[in-house]
Write an enzyme that holds these catalytic residues in place. Structure first.
Site, PDB file in Angstrom:
ATOM      1  N   PHE A 273      -6.996  15.926  -1.553  1.00 29.45           N
ATOM      2  CA  PHE A 273      -6.077  16.141  -0.421  1.00 29.45           C
ATOM      3  C   PHE A 273      -5.464  14.848   0.090  1.00 29.45           C
ATOM      4  O   PHE A 273      -4.462  14.877   0.794  1.00 29.45           O
ATOM      5  CB  PHE A 273      -6.800  16.878   0.718  1.00 29.45           C
ATOM      6  CG  PHE A 273      -7.462  15.969   1.718  1.00 29.45           C
ATOM      7  CD1 PHE A 273      -8.708  15.434   1.465  1.00 29.45           C
ATOM      8  CD2 PHE A 273      -6.824  15.625   2.896  1.00 29.45           C
ATOM      9  CE1 PHE A 273      -9.316  14.572   2.371  1.00 29.45           C
ATOM     10  CE2 PHE A 273      -7.418  14.762   3.821  1.00 29.45           C
ATOM     11  CZ  PHE A 273      -8.668  14.243   3.551  1.00 29.45           C
ATOM     12  N   LYS A 274      -6.070  13.696  -0.261  1.00 32.08           N
ATOM     13  CA  LYS A 274      -5.531  12.431   0.249  1.00 32.08           C
ATOM     14  C   LYS A 274      -4.097  12.202  -0.208  1.00 32.08           C
ATOM     15  O   LYS A 274      -3.337  11.494   0.442  1.00 32.08           O
ATOM     16  CB  LYS A 274      -6.441  11.276  -0.129  1.00 32.08           C
ATOM     17  CG  LYS A 274      -7.792  11.394   0.571  1.00 32.08           C
ATOM     18  CD  LYS A 274      -8.644  10.167   0.458  1.00 32.08           C
ATOM     19  CE  LYS A 274      -9.880  10.281   1.345  1.00 32.08           C
ATOM     20  NZ  LYS A 274     -10.783  11.380   0.932  1.00 32.08           N
ATOM     21  N   ASP A 275      -3.706  12.846  -1.318  1.00 32.38           N
ATOM     22  CA  ASP A 275      -2.307  12.737  -1.771  1.00 32.38           C
ATOM     23  C   ASP A 275      -1.328  13.342  -0.770  1.00 32.38           C
ATOM     24  O   ASP A 275      -0.149  12.982  -0.770  1.00 32.38           O
ATOM     25  CB  ASP A 275      -2.112  13.470  -3.106  1.00 32.38           C
ATOM     26  CG  ASP A 275      -2.855  12.814  -4.259  1.00 32.38           C
ATOM     27  OD1 ASP A 275      -3.090  11.596  -4.212  1.00 32.38           O
ATOM     28  OD2 ASP A 275      -3.191  13.544  -5.221  1.00 32.38           O
TER      29      ASP A 275
ATOM     30  N   MET B 218      -0.866  10.294   1.545  1.00 31.11           N
ATOM     31  CA  MET B 218      -0.660   8.991   0.893  1.00 31.11           C
ATOM     32  C   MET B 218       0.686   8.914   0.190  1.00 31.11           C
ATOM     33  O   MET B 218       1.323   7.864   0.180  1.00 31.11           O
ATOM     34  CB  MET B 218      -1.798   8.748  -0.088  1.00 31.11           C
ATOM     35  CG  MET B 218      -2.017   7.312  -0.419  1.00 31.11           C
ATOM     36  SD  MET B 218      -2.845   6.390   0.898  1.00 31.11           S
ATOM     37  CE  MET B 218      -4.561   6.651   0.469  1.00 31.11           C
TER      38      MET B 218
END
Ligand SMILES: *Cc1c(COP(=O)(O)O)cnc(C)c1O
Length: 481
Positions: free
Chosen positions: A119-121, A124
């Site tokens: 989920f960091k995408d 980011m």
């Protein structure tokens, strides 16, 4: 919109001033001076919006010092089905964060279809475009220097690869990441990405980052920055998918939903808290932890007891293996009613490794009653059982972190309120444990079948700060990237 510090002693700043920075001048975290509020009429207008329109409606309230057309262009370039294409569930990539219904009233919000399958995408990728935009305006450069044990580093590299004015120097413990994670990072051939495998463990990498960051002269002459989870732009970008998930799971803005969030540094669920403060009808925000249950302990007891690094367990949901939750300070600031002096006093203990105790405070009952927080915890056996259950009952493979979430969600679910579990990674990323649970390798997104056989590009170095500085100086001096 102006931003103030959770510790109350920093001058106010604008969005672009805090974009590239970490902490505020007084060591606190950036917070909006007040939350933009969405009325019932606003929500009605937002219900029909696609992801990009929603992102603009929300982020233009926070980033109001970026010209609207520029912000819209950055958002439109970021949130495309081509970037978030890695769905393995048959969901429609045009939704960017598709809602997958397990059964009526129980859903999974797919946040992991971006380039690194976590989920960091979601935030980011936007940060990469925002950084490039802000640096180009000032003809400036930034050298991002960080340490990773997996998800954050790869997400940062895929967001910053090929970006003008940016280089990434990412330390990781040599031979300690999974084969998939290693291949994902080390197969990047972009000249502005530098992977450094350190002979040591993750803490050695982090100590080197701290040592370099504490050398202020080096830091400023080589324009060193970070992309950690306290970055306000990251938190605010994550607010968007709570709205998207809410609209997808409900028919009218009279309905409420609850979210369960697999949590580590409290960044993801903090965005849910902000969405709720902005007027999204969220009944409960359920914080799910693994064996590293520092957050569950607080929500159960009112005691926040950060752990020592040596007390932090290595688990099979490794991206939730934290000793303290950096973004938690943001929620406590809201809980105190924006009382910076109170937060400063509490964190003077935390920063010395000590606990604080709100169990006797009149604030603590409001955590649940007013702010809607609940919590629960999960362990390896729960994770395995929940991954099996998801396949047997709903035909859906999930990763270990999402399994921690689903385990807690099933305990906290109410019959009259839809429960949405945030999917924070795809199973392909944690195939060792998926194999243990399900007896077969997880499905990989198209094009990633032979990731491990791609050529890899990395340096192996000792945990030597001076050698590290010399390496950075050499690469930056050459003007690489
Ligand atoms: C980072 C991460 C988390 C934890 O998110 P926080 O914002 O730190 O609470 C959970 N699951 C996965 C897969 C992650 O990468």
């Amino acid at each position: 919109m102006h931003y103030v510090s959770t510790r109350g002693e920093s001058p106010q700043k604008r969005f672009t001033e805090i974009l590239l920075g970490g902490l505020m001048d007084d060591g606190g975290l950036a917070m909006p001076e007040s939350y933009p509020a969405f009325s019932r009429a606003d929500l009605d207008a937002m219900r029909g919006m696609d992801y990009r329109q929603l992102a603009f409606a929300i982020l233009s309230r926070f980033a109001d010092d970026i010209p609207a057309d520029d912000l819209r262009a950055l958002i439109d370039r970021t949130y495309t089905p081509e970037v978030y294409c890695n769905t393995v569930s048959g969901s429609d990539a045009r939704d960017i964060t598709p809602l997958y219904t397990l059964e009526p009233g129980l859903h999974v919000l797919e946040l992991s279809n971006g380039p690194t399958l976590a989920f960091k995408d979601m935030a980011m990728q936007l940060l990469g475009n925002l950084f490039e935009y802000a640096l180009a305006k000032d003809s400036a450069e930034l050298n991002i220097f960080g340490a990773t044990s997996g998800d954050t580093g790869s997400s940062a590299e895929y967001a910053m690869r090929g970006k003008r004015g940016i280089r990434v120097f990412m330390l990781s413990p040599h031979n300690k990441m999974s084969r998939f994670q290693t291949a994902q990072m080390f197969s990047l051939q972009d000249p502005n990405i530098f992977n450094i495998a350190v002979r040591g463990v993750f803490d050695d990498c982090q100590d080197m980052v701290k040592a370099v960051s504490n050398d202020l002269a080096f830091k400023s002459s080589y324009r060193i920055g970070t992309v950690n989870s306290i970055n306000w732009a990251r938190v605010s970008a994550q607010v968007v998918y709570y709205f998207k998930g809410y609209f997808a799971a409900t028919r009218s803005n009279d309905d409420e939903v609850s979210f369960t969030v697999p949590s580590g540094n409290f960044g993801n669920v903090c965005a849910g808290h902000i969405a709720r403060m902005m007027g999204l009808p969220i009944r409960h925000l359920v914080v799910a932890t693994n064996e590293n249950d520092v957050l569950d302990e607080f929500f159960r007891t009112g005691v926040y007891r950060p752990r020592a690094t040596a007390e932090t367990l290595h688990t099979t949901s490794p991206s939730m293996d934290i000793s303290k939750a950096s973004n938690f300070e943001r929620f406590i600031y809201d809980l105190t009613g924006a009382d910076g002096a109170h937060v400063k006093a509490l964190w003077s203990d935390v920063d010395r490794g000590r606990a604080f105790d709100l169990s006797e405070s009149s604030l603590f009952p409001r955590v649940a009653s007013e702010f809607g927080f609940q919590s629960g915890t999960s362990n390896h056996a729960h994770r395995i059982a929940t991954m099996r259950l998801a396949v047997e009952r709903w035909g859906r493979a999930i990763d270990t972190h999402t399994a921690d979430g689903l385990k807690v969600a099933l305990e906290r679910r109410e019959t009259d309120v839809p429960m949405i579990v945030l999917e924070t990674a795809l199973p392909a990323k944690f195939s060792e444990t998926v194999l243990e649970a399900l007896g077969s390798e997880p499905v990989r997104p198209a094009g990633m079948e032979s990731l491990e056989s791609l050529p890899q590009r990395f340096e192996v170095m000792d945990a030597d700060v001076n050698a590290m500085k010399a390496y950075i100086a050499d690469k930056v001096g050459q003007g690489a990237g």
